[in-house]
Design an enzyme around this catalytic site. Structure first.
Site, PDB file in Angstrom:
ATOM      1  N   LYS A 153       4.145  29.129 -21.717  1.00  0.00           N
ATOM      2  CA  LYS A 153       4.332  28.768 -20.309  1.00  0.00           C
ATOM      3  C   LYS A 153       3.474  27.543 -20.061  1.00  0.00           C
ATOM      4  O   LYS A 153       2.277  27.624 -19.824  1.00  0.00           O
ATOM      5  CB  LYS A 153       3.926  29.930 -19.404  1.00  0.00           C
ATOM      6  N   GLU A 227      -9.937  30.497 -22.274  1.00  0.00           N
ATOM      7  CA  GLU A 227     -10.731  29.282 -22.435  1.00  0.00           C
ATOM      8  C   GLU A 227     -10.720  28.596 -21.088  1.00  0.00           C
ATOM      9  O   GLU A 227      -9.718  28.012 -20.674  1.00  0.00           O
ATOM     10  CB  GLU A 227     -10.121  28.397 -23.535  1.00  0.00           C
ATOM     11  N   LEU A 228     -11.858  28.686 -20.381  1.00  0.00           N
ATOM     12  CA  LEU A 228     -11.892  28.299 -18.980  1.00  0.00           C
ATOM     13  C   LEU A 228     -12.739  27.043 -18.764  1.00  0.00           C
ATOM     14  O   LEU A 228     -12.909  26.249 -19.669  1.00  0.00           O
ATOM     15  CB  LEU A 228     -12.396  29.484 -18.147  1.00  0.00           C
ATOM     16  N   CYS A 261     -12.517  20.129 -20.465  1.00  0.00           N
ATOM     17  CA  CYS A 261     -13.455  21.233 -20.230  1.00  0.00           C
ATOM     18  C   CYS A 261     -14.755  21.046 -21.013  1.00  0.00           C
ATOM     19  O   CYS A 261     -15.817  21.463 -20.556  1.00  0.00           O
ATOM     20  CB  CYS A 261     -12.822  22.559 -20.639  1.00  0.00           C
TER      21      CYS A 261
END
Length: 453
Positions: A153, A227-228, A261
Site C-alpha cells: 500500500k 519504522e517511525l 527519518c
C-alpha cells in the site's frame, strides 16, 4: 480517484484510479491464494526472480527517478541513486536469504531438535512517499525471499511511481498472485489490517500513525514492524575531522530536502569550536541550490506537500520566538511550489519546537555543549530513538557514546544510513522491529521448533 499534486509547481497531476474497498479485499484474497504455491518454490527459484527484479529496476531507473521527481520532488540524481540502492537490496537477499533462514540445530532431550523458519503468509506493507522505491524494496525483498506473499500500500502521493515499481516486479517474473499494489486512500488501507488473510504488517511513517497501526495490529494479534520518526542527534567534538564532519552533516540534513527519518536533526557542538562550526555550516547551507528536481545541478527539490512545508515553517518560527537564532533560511519562498530553504537554527535548547519535535525538512538545530557528558544527556533528551552519530578521534569518548546513546543505530565518524547488510529500526517513538540485514528477513517468519524422538 487519488488526487496528486506536483510539488515543484503546485499544479495538479492526472488523477489515479482508486480501488474500492471490495476491490482491495479481492486483491488481498488473490495474493493470499497464491501463498501456498509461492512458499513451495525453492529458495533458489525465489532468488532467481529477485535477481531479475534487480536487473529490471536498473533498466527502468530513469523512468522511476523521473516519476519520483514529478510526484514528490526528489532531485533526479537522488532518485537514480535510490533505484540503484534498491536493486542492490534485491540482490542482497537473493544471495543471502537461504543462509539467513537455514534451519538451526539446538541440543535438547530429543534425538534431533532444530528450529526452522517457514513464512507466515500474506504481509501488508504500508509505506510513505519520501523514498517510494527504496522503502518498498526493503520490505518486499526479504519478505518475498522468505516465502511470504505481499500486499503493498504505497502512499497516495506517489501512485505512478508505485505502479511502475510493481510493473517491474511483474516484468521480472514475479506472479501477480504473489504481489499486488493497493491504490487506495489511507482510510481504506487501515481497514486492510483487519483482513483475516493478512498475517502481519510492516509500516514506515509518522509516529502518530504508527501508534494507531500498532494498536490495530495488536488487536488482531498480528506481528508488526514499525519504522517511525526520528529526531536524530549528532555530537561533534573539537578533535574531529571538521571538514569531513561538516560535509557529511550537511549532506545528511539536506538529502531528499531533509525529508528523511534518519538524517541529522540536532547537532551538539563542543563549545570551543561552536562559533567556527556555525559559520562553516552557514556558508555550506547558503551555497545549496533549491530548484527543479529534474535539473541535475539541483541540491534540494521542494517538500512533498504544502501542509508539510507549512508545519515545518511553524516549527522554525516557534523556535525563533523562543530564543533561537536563524543564521540562514527560515523564510517562506514566494515562488510556486512547496520549496523551503536550507535553514540553520543555532543556540537551540530543550523546549524549542525544532529541538523537541521531528523536523521533516531542511532545518538543522545546533546547540553548544561543554563536554561529552552534557552532549549525551541532551542527545538522549528525546522521545525518539532511531539513529545517532558522533565525530571524535578519542576512543574513550567513542566507547562512552556507544554505551550511552539510546537509539537503534549509532554511526561513529560517518553518516547514519540504511544498508541492506545491516539491521535498521528504532526504539521509543521511532518504532520497533527491524528491517534489513539477517534480522530483517526473520521478522515475518514462524520461528518453528521441531522435536524428534
Amino acid at each position: 480517484m487519488l488526487e496528486t499534486t506536483n510539488p515543484t509547481t503546485g499544479q495538479a497531476l492526472p488523477p489515479c484510479p482508486a480501488m474500492t474497498l471490495e476491490q482491495a479485499h479481492s486483491a488481498i484474497n488473490s495474493v493470499a491464494e497464491g501463498f501456498t504455491q509461492w512458499k513451495e518454490k525453492s529458495m533458489a527459484k525465489r532468488a532467481t526472480m529477485l535477481q531479475a527484479v534487480a536487473a529490471t529496476l536498473r533498466n527502468n531507473k530513469a523512468e522511476l527517478a523521473g516519476l519520483m521527481a514529478l510526484e514528490m520532488g526528489k532531485p533526479i540524481k537522488e532518485g537514480l541513486a535510490e533505484v540503484e540502492k534498491s536493486a542492490g537490496c534485491a540482490e542482497y537477499y537473493a544471495n543471502n536469504g537461504a543462509k539467513f533462514l537455514a534451519p538451526e540445530t539446538l541440543e535438547s532431550d530429543a534425538s534431533h531438535s532444530y528450529v526452522q523458519y517457514p513464512p507466515l503468509g500474506t504481509v501488508l506493507g504500508i509505506l510513505p512517499w519520501n523514498a517510494p522505491v527504496w522503502l518498498a524494496l526493503r520490505f518486499l525483498a526479504p519478505t518475498l525471499m522468505a516465502g511470504n506473499t505481499c500486499v503493498l500500500k504505497a502512499d497516495p502521493n506517489v501512485p505512478a511511481t508505485a505502479n511502475k515499481l510493481i510493473e517491474c516486479f511483474y516484468h521480472a517474473g514475479v506472479p501477480k498472485n504473489v504481489l499486488v499494489n493497493l491504490t487506495v486512500p489511507n482510510s481504506v488501507a487501515s481497514k486492510m489490517i483487519d483482513h483475516p488473510l493478512v498475517k502481519a504488517v510492516s509500516f514506515t511513517g509518522s509516529s502518530k500513525a504508527g501508534q494507531s497501526i500498532a494498536s490495530q495490529a495488536a488487536a488482531g494479534l498480528k506481528p508488526a514492524v514499525l519504522e517511525l520518526g526520528g529526531s536524530d542527534p549528532c555530537i561533534l567534538m573539537a578533535d574531529a575531522d571538521l571538514e569531513k564532519a561538516l560535509n557529511v552533516i550537511t549532506l545528511s540534513r539536506m538529502v531528499n530536502a531533509g525529508q528523511s527519518c534518519i538524517s541529522v536533526k540536532r547537532l551538539f557542538v563542543e563549545q570551543t569550536i561552536y562559533d567556527e562550526v556555525c559559520e562553516a555550516l552557514r556558508q555550506r547551507f547558503s551555497k545549496l541550490k533549491c530548484g527543479d528536481p529534474t535539473d541535475e545541478s539541483t541540491n534540494l527539490g521542494p517538500l512533498a506537500r504544502e501542509d508539510l512545508r507549512d508545519q515545518l515553517h511553524l516549527q522554525v518560527t516557534q523556535s525563533i520566538d523562543a530564543g533561537a537564532r536563524c543564521l540562514v533560511g527560515g523564510d517562506l519562498p514566494s515562488r510556486s511550489g512547496f520549496f523551503y530553504p536550507p535553514t540553520l537554527l543555532v543556540d537551540m535548547k530543550p523546549g524549542m519546537a525544532a529541538f523537541d519535535e521531528e523536523t521533516f525538512g531542511p532545518v538543522l538545530s545546533v546547540s553548544p555543549i561543554k563536554d561529552i557528558d552534557q552532549a549525551l544527556e541532551l542527545a538522549n533528551n528525546t522521545e525518539y530513538g532511531l539513529g545517532a552519530s558522533i565525530w571524535t578521534r578519542n576512543q574513550t569518548i567513542i566507547d562512552q557514546a556507544i554505551n550511552t546513546l539510546q537509539s537503534g543505530q549509532i554511526a561513529v565518524n560517518g553518516i547514519v544510513k540504511s544498508d541492506p547488510r545491516l539491521p535498521s529500526g528504532g526504539i521509543g517513538k521511532s518504532g520497533y522491529g527491524r528491517e534489513l540485514g539477517p534480522q530483517g528477513i526473520r521478522e515475518f517468519v514462524n520461528v518453528q521448533q521441531i522435536w524428534v524422538a
